[in-house]
Design a protein around this motif. Structure first.
Motif, PDB file in Angstrom:
ATOM      1  N   SER A 187       0.818  -1.219   0.000  1.00  0.00           N
ATOM      2  CA  SER A 187       0.000   0.000   0.000  1.00  0.00           C
ATOM      3  C   SER A 187       0.850   1.267   0.000  1.00  0.00           C
ATOM      4  CB  SER A 187      -0.938  -0.005   1.209  1.00  0.00           C
ATOM      5  OG  SER A 187      -0.200  -0.067   2.410  1.00  0.00           O
ATOM      6  N   VAL A 188       2.060   1.165   0.508  1.00  0.00           N
ATOM      7  CA  VAL A 188       3.039   2.252   0.477  1.00  0.00           C
ATOM      8  C   VAL A 188       4.390   1.618   0.131  1.00  0.00           C
ATOM      9  CG1 VAL A 188       1.821   3.709   2.151  1.00  0.00           C
ATOM     10  CG2 VAL A 188       3.521   2.058   2.950  1.00  0.00           C
ATOM     11  N   PRO A 189       5.339   2.391  -0.402  1.00  0.00           N
ATOM     12  CA  PRO A 189       6.625   1.807  -0.755  1.00  0.00           C
ATOM     13  C   PRO A 189       7.371   1.262   0.467  1.00  0.00           C
ATOM     14  CG  PRO A 189       6.349   3.961  -1.779  1.00  0.00           C
ATOM     15  CD  PRO A 189       5.222   3.806  -0.806  1.00  0.00           C
ATOM     16  N   LEU A 190       8.019   0.125   0.283  1.00  0.00           N
ATOM     17  CA  LEU A 190       8.863  -0.466   1.318  1.00  0.00           C
ATOM     18  C   LEU A 190      10.310  -0.460   0.855  1.00  0.00           C
ATOM     19  CD1 LEU A 190       6.822  -3.637   2.380  1.00  0.00           C
ATOM     20  CD2 LEU A 190       6.843  -1.373   3.441  1.00  0.00           C
ATOM     21  N   HIS A 191      11.207  -0.625   1.781  1.00  0.00           N
ATOM     22  CA  HIS A 191      12.610  -0.765   1.435  1.00  0.00           C
ATOM     23  C   HIS A 191      12.751  -1.968   0.496  1.00  0.00           C
ATOM     24  CE1 HIS A 191      16.892  -1.499   1.729  1.00  0.00           C
ATOM     25  NE2 HIS A 191      17.001  -0.282   2.248  1.00  0.00           N
ATOM     26  N   PRO A 192      13.592  -1.873  -0.530  1.00  0.00           N
ATOM     27  CA  PRO A 192      13.734  -2.978  -1.480  1.00  0.00           C
ATOM     28  C   PRO A 192      14.080  -4.323  -0.841  1.00  0.00           C
ATOM     29  CG  PRO A 192      14.798  -1.025  -2.349  1.00  0.00           C
ATOM     30  CD  PRO A 192      14.368  -0.695  -0.939  1.00  0.00           C
ATOM     31  N   LEU A 193      14.847  -4.321   0.254  1.00  0.00           N
ATOM     32  CA  LEU A 193      15.152  -5.598   0.921  1.00  0.00           C
ATOM     33  C   LEU A 193      13.881  -6.306   1.369  1.00  0.00           C
ATOM     34  CD1 LEU A 193      18.217  -4.809   3.227  1.00  0.00           C
ATOM     35  CD2 LEU A 193      18.170  -6.194   1.148  1.00  0.00           C
TER      36      LEU A 193
ATOM     37  N   TRP B  59      11.370 -12.921  -0.966  1.00  0.00           N
ATOM     38  CA  TRP B  59      10.364 -13.974  -1.056  1.00  0.00           C
ATOM     39  C   TRP B  59      11.085 -15.304  -0.939  1.00  0.00           C
ATOM     40  CZ3 TRP B  59       8.859 -17.076  -5.593  1.00  0.00           C
ATOM     41  CH2 TRP B  59       9.711 -16.931  -6.683  1.00  0.00           C
ATOM     42  N   SER B  60      10.377 -16.382  -0.984  1.00  0.00           N
ATOM     43  CA  SER B  60      10.950 -17.689  -0.662  1.00  0.00           C
ATOM     44  C   SER B  60      10.879 -18.652  -1.843  1.00  0.00           C
ATOM     45  CB  SER B  60      10.208 -18.282   0.537  1.00  0.00           C
ATOM     46  OG  SER B  60      10.284 -17.408   1.643  1.00  0.00           O
ATOM     47  N   PRO B  61      11.681 -18.434  -2.875  1.00  0.00           N
ATOM     48  CA  PRO B  61      11.623 -19.328  -4.031  1.00  0.00           C
ATOM     49  C   PRO B  61      12.216 -20.704  -3.728  1.00  0.00           C
ATOM     50  CG  PRO B  61      13.390 -17.768  -4.320  1.00  0.00           C
ATOM     51  CD  PRO B  61      12.666 -17.365  -3.069  1.00  0.00           C
ATOM     52  N   ARG B  62      11.762 -21.671  -4.485  1.00  0.00           N
ATOM     53  CA  ARG B  62      12.313 -23.022  -4.421  1.00  0.00           C
ATOM     54  C   ARG B  62      13.208 -23.307  -5.622  1.00  0.00           C
ATOM     55  NH1 ARG B  62       7.140 -22.873  -2.998  1.00  0.00           N
ATOM     56  NH2 ARG B  62       6.544 -23.618  -0.940  1.00  0.00           N
TER      57      ARG B  62
ATOM     58  N   ALA C  22      16.599 -13.309  14.488  1.00  0.00           N
ATOM     59  CA  ALA C  22      17.927 -13.573  13.932  1.00  0.00           C
ATOM     60  C   ALA C  22      17.822 -14.170  12.536  1.00  0.00           C
ATOM     61  CB  ALA C  22      18.706 -14.505  14.864  1.00  0.00           C
ATOM     62  N   SER C  23      16.862 -15.064  12.346  1.00  0.00           N
ATOM     63  CA  SER C  23      16.710 -15.710  11.038  1.00  0.00           C
ATOM     64  C   SER C  23      16.231 -14.718   9.987  1.00  0.00           C
ATOM     65  CB  SER C  23      15.759 -16.907  11.148  1.00  0.00           C
ATOM     66  OG  SER C  23      16.340 -17.897  11.979  1.00  0.00           O
ATOM     67  N   GLU C  24      15.374 -13.784  10.370  1.00  0.00           N
ATOM     68  CA  GLU C  24      14.964 -12.766   9.398  1.00  0.00           C
ATOM     69  C   GLU C  24      16.147 -11.869   9.034  1.00  0.00           C
ATOM     70  OE1 GLU C  24      12.197 -10.658   6.813  1.00  0.00           O
ATOM     71  OE2 GLU C  24      12.588 -12.710   7.480  1.00  0.00           O
ATOM     72  N   ASN C  25      17.004 -11.548  10.009  1.00  0.00           N
ATOM     73  CA  ASN C  25      18.220 -10.801   9.679  1.00  0.00           C
ATOM     74  C   ASN C  25      19.061 -11.572   8.669  1.00  0.00           C
ATOM     75  OD1 ASN C  25      17.656  -8.679  11.434  1.00  0.00           O
ATOM     76  ND2 ASN C  25      19.634  -8.795  12.468  1.00  0.00           N
ATOM     77  N   LEU C  26      19.213 -12.869   8.880  1.00  0.00           N
ATOM     78  CA  LEU C  26      19.967 -13.723   7.965  1.00  0.00           C
ATOM     79  C   LEU C  26      19.375 -13.651   6.561  1.00  0.00           C
ATOM     80  CD1 LEU C  26      21.077 -17.364   8.746  1.00  0.00           C
ATOM     81  CD2 LEU C  26      20.083 -16.778   6.562  1.00  0.00           C
ATOM     82  N   VAL C  27      18.056 -13.793   6.473  1.00  0.00           N
ATOM     83  CA  VAL C  27      17.368 -13.775   5.182  1.00  0.00           C
ATOM     84  C   VAL C  27      17.554 -12.426   4.484  1.00  0.00           C
ATOM     85  CG1 VAL C  27      15.062 -13.785   4.127  1.00  0.00           C
ATOM     86  CG2 VAL C  27      15.703 -15.572   5.765  1.00  0.00           C
ATOM     87  N   LEU C  28      17.403 -11.333   5.218  1.00  0.00           N
ATOM     88  CA  LEU C  28      17.554 -10.015   4.607  1.00  0.00           C
ATOM     89  C   LEU C  28      18.995  -9.764   4.170  1.00  0.00           C
ATOM     90  CD1 LEU C  28      15.161  -7.894   6.834  1.00  0.00           C
ATOM     91  CD2 LEU C  28      14.746  -8.794   4.528  1.00  0.00           C
TER      92      LEU C  28
ATOM     93  N   ALA D 189      20.906 -12.111   3.031  1.00  0.00           N
ATOM     94  CA  ALA D 189      20.982 -12.858   1.773  1.00  0.00           C
ATOM     95  C   ALA D 189      20.430 -12.017   0.622  1.00  0.00           C
ATOM     96  CB  ALA D 189      20.223 -14.181   1.896  1.00  0.00           C
ATOM     97  N   VAL D 190      19.266 -11.395   0.837  1.00  0.00           N
ATOM     98  CA  VAL D 190      18.656 -10.565  -0.208  1.00  0.00           C
ATOM     99  C   VAL D 190      19.594  -9.415  -0.580  1.00  0.00           C
ATOM    100  CG1 VAL D 190      16.703  -9.048  -0.787  1.00  0.00           C
ATOM    101  CG2 VAL D 190      16.303 -11.201   0.431  1.00  0.00           C
ATOM    102  N   SER D 191      20.237  -8.819   0.419  1.00  0.00           N
ATOM    103  CA  SER D 191      21.147  -7.695   0.151  1.00  0.00           C
ATOM    104  C   SER D 191      22.350  -8.123  -0.683  1.00  0.00           C
ATOM    105  CB  SER D 191      21.615  -7.044   1.455  1.00  0.00           C
ATOM    106  OG  SER D 191      22.642  -7.808   2.069  1.00  0.00           O
ATOM    107  N   GLU D 192      22.664  -9.410  -0.654  1.00  0.00           N
ATOM    108  CA  GLU D 192      23.790  -9.958  -1.421  1.00  0.00           C
ATOM    109  C   GLU D 192      23.347 -10.436  -2.807  1.00  0.00           C
ATOM    110  OE1 GLU D 192      27.050 -10.342  -0.469  1.00  0.00           O
ATOM    111  OE2 GLU D 192      26.898  -9.733   1.618  1.00  0.00           O
ATOM    112  N   GLY D 193      22.065 -10.211  -3.161  1.00  0.00           N
ATOM    113  CA  GLY D 193      21.560 -10.684  -4.446  1.00  0.00           C
ATOM    114  C   GLY D 193      21.194 -12.159  -4.431  1.00  0.00           C
ATOM    115  N   LEU D 194      21.031 -12.711  -3.232  1.00  0.00           N
ATOM    116  CA  LEU D 194      20.681 -14.117  -3.064  1.00  0.00           C
ATOM    117  C   LEU D 194      19.217 -14.227  -2.655  1.00  0.00           C
ATOM    118  CD1 LEU D 194      23.873 -14.998  -1.007  1.00  0.00           C
ATOM    119  CD2 LEU D 194      23.464 -15.594  -3.414  1.00  0.00           C
TER     120      LEU D 194
END
Length: 195
Positions: free
Chosen positions: A7-13, A18-21, A111-117, A119-124
């Motif tokens: 509904s409003v812009p979020l930080h790109p991270l 998302w959680s692709p397989r 902690a796990s969400e920090n890990l995931v974010l 990863a996203v910041s690294e292009g993963l």
């Protein structure tokens, strides 16, 4: 990529997480990328700075990765083999004095969400999974009493979905959906939407 429809812009991270397989079996993590995942997890907030998050982690091709992979459910076992790294998140639930630690699961989640974010910041990409055998993980890695394996995490590069079974291809292609803000944020009284 499947950016979140917000509904409003979020930080790109956040918007791009998302959680692709569909993972690329040729992507490998550098030592720096692998370390950064857990450095990000280490700096997550926790109740009373108790830092309850622990991880068992391996990269594709090493023995720890193989043992984690063996604990995954049938539904996760196939696609997760293409991950560059696998981890099991473990929450400390009892402190060194034998007392229950409040909010251990919550701390592991942060902690796990920090890990995931990270990863996203690294292009993963990263995919968190409940579909693994907790007791098999406990046994395979000699997890002590007072600690509970709660989540498995696959990290890697996004790959084509064509290599996935048809049912998983449908899930990968489906739009990302979330409940509306009016269903999850209330003011005044329960059920009275804020937005």
């Amino acid at each position: 990529m499947k950016p979140a429809d917000t509904s409003v812009p979020l930080h790109p991270l956040l918007a791009e997480r998302w959680s692709p397989r569909g993972l690329d079996p040729d992507v490998e993590l550098t030592d720096k990328q692998f370390t950064a995942l857990f450095e990000a997890a280490r700096w997550a907030p926790s109740w009373g700075n108790t830092q309850p998050a622990r991880y068992i982690a391996g990269r594709r091709g090493d023995e720890t990765f193989t043992r984690i992979h063996e604990t995954l459910s049938r539904g996760n076992h196939g696609w997760a083999a293409n991950a560059a790294a696998l981890a099991i998140g473990v929450a400390q639930l009892v402190n060194d004095e034998g007392e229950t630690m409040p909010y251990g699961e919550y701390g592991l989640g942060l902690a796990s969400e920090n890990l995931v974010l990270q990863a996203v910041s690294e292009g993963l990409v990263a995919h968190q999974m409940a579909g693994f055998d907790r007791e098999a993980a406990r046994t395979a890695f000699a997890v002590p009493d007072g600690f509970e394996p709660l989540v498995a995490i696959a990290v890697g590069g996004q790959g084509p979905i064509e290599n996935l079974p048809e049912k998983l291809q449908e899930k990968e292609s489906a739009p990302r959906l979330r409940k509306s803000l009016s269903e999850i944020v209330f003011s005044g009284s329960w059920g009275s939407p804020t937005f």
